[in-house]
Scaffold this motif. Structure first.
Motif, PDB file in Angstrom:
ATOM      1  N   UNK A 149       0.853  -1.317   0.106  1.00 22.99           N
ATOM      2  CA  UNK A 149      -0.168   0.112  -0.077  1.00 22.99           C
ATOM      3  C   UNK A 149       0.734   1.159  -0.164  1.00 22.99           C
ATOM      4  N   UNK A 150       2.120   1.066   0.215  1.00 23.63           N
ATOM      5  CA  UNK A 150       3.209   2.450   0.245  1.00 23.63           C
ATOM      6  C   UNK A 150       4.120   2.132  -0.647  1.00 23.63           C
ATOM      7  N   UNK A 151       4.160   1.653  -1.785  1.00 21.51           N
ATOM      8  CA  UNK A 151       4.940   1.421  -2.670  1.00 21.51           C
ATOM      9  C   UNK A 151       5.600   2.820  -3.308  1.00 21.51           C
ATOM     10  N   UNK A 152       5.168   3.849  -3.447  1.00 19.83           N
ATOM     11  CA  UNK A 152       5.535   5.069  -3.685  1.00 19.83           C
ATOM     12  C   UNK A 152       6.918   5.500  -2.807  1.00 19.83           C
ATOM     13  N   UNK A 153       6.875   4.891  -1.623  1.00 21.44           N
ATOM     14  CA  UNK A 153       7.847   5.243  -0.704  1.00 21.44           C
ATOM     15  C   UNK A 153       9.083   4.683  -1.534  1.00 21.44           C
ATOM     16  N   UNK A 154       9.228   3.497  -2.279  1.00 24.48           N
ATOM     17  CA  UNK A 154      10.434   2.861  -2.844  1.00 24.48           C
ATOM     18  C   UNK A 154      11.247   3.755  -3.366  1.00 24.48           C
ATOM     19  N   UNK A 155      10.742   4.875  -4.117  1.00 25.55           N
ATOM     20  CA  UNK A 155      11.361   5.792  -4.819  1.00 25.55           C
ATOM     21  C   UNK A 155      12.375   6.673  -3.782  1.00 25.55           C
TER      22      UNK A 155
END
Length: 235
Positions: A149-155
């Motif tokens: 649910x928080x894959x945007x953090x991977x950047x």
């Protein structure tokens, strides 16, 4: 190995941080973040295993605002009680407390070399979020349910990152794990490890309803190799 409990200050109080020091008296640091069962026998055993490898380990009591030093029993009643405690837990404060503990770990005189984090279940979500803001030498997340649910953090994660899942996890369906795999594709710092035999919490030998002996052993070998590559213990 030596063990102790340090007191660490947050903006609204203080909490326990359990510390394990290897027999050598020094080593790289590992921030160990708990499951919903708290810093109980399983987390302590993981800490002991890491210390036996030569790491200084710090495991904060993340539920201190709800129930200090919570240890849920590793049966279904204990799981439900732990889920109830976790439902009152503020995740953002948990990430902040994890960051405070990381700073405490870095400052310990016994810590030499790199510093990383191993988060398990709840902790696997927290240290993934923490890695987006805090530089570390390696981050290992075991079946963090909030990761998809928080894959945007991977950047924002620059550290070497190992994301481990069970292919039969009822709490993190396989299609959600596939989303993580797609997000990680082409990122040289991210490794996604999926054991298709295993469900949730499969490394937890204290929880017979979840533990998968062969998958747990394989995951631990992968984790130890990952740590050895990115946070080696120097003689």
């Amino acid at each position: 190995m030596q063990t102790r409990t340090d007191q660490v200050n947050a903006h609204d109080g203080s909490f326990d941080v359990h510390v394990w020091v290897p027999d050598s008296g020094r080593g790289p640091g590992i921030l160990l973040l708990q499951e919903v069962w708290g810093v109980g026998p399983y987390i302590r055993k993981v800490a002991e295993d890491l210390a036996a490898l030569g790491y200084v380990v710090a495991a904060p009591d993340l539920f201190w605002r709800v129930r200090r030093n919570w240890e849920g029993a590793h049966d279904m009643a204990g799981l439900q009680a732990s889920i109830e405690v976790a439902s009152q837990f503020d995740g953002a404060q948990g990430v902040a407390d994890s960051g405070t503990t990381l700073a405490h770990l870095r400052a310990l005189p016994e810590v030499t070399g790199g510093v990383g984090s191993l988060g398990i279940c709840l902790g696997g979500s927290l240290n993934f979020a923490l890695a987006a803001d805090e530089p570390m030498d390696a981050v290992l997340s075991f079946y963090g349910s909030q990761v998809p649910d928080t894959l945007a953090l991977m950047d924002r994660v620059d550290a070497p990152l190992l994301l481990a899942f069970g292919g039969k996890d009822p709490y993190i369906p396989r299609e959600r794990v596939a989303e993580v795999e797609r997000a990680a594709a082409g990122r040289p710092n991210v490794t996604v490890y999926v054991d298709e035999r295993a469900g949730h919490a499969f490394h937890n030998h204290e929880a017979p309803d979840f533990y998968h002996e062969e998958a747990a052993a394989d995951l631990w070998r992968v984790a130890v190799d990952f740590l050895g590559k990115h946070i080696p213990v120097r003689p």
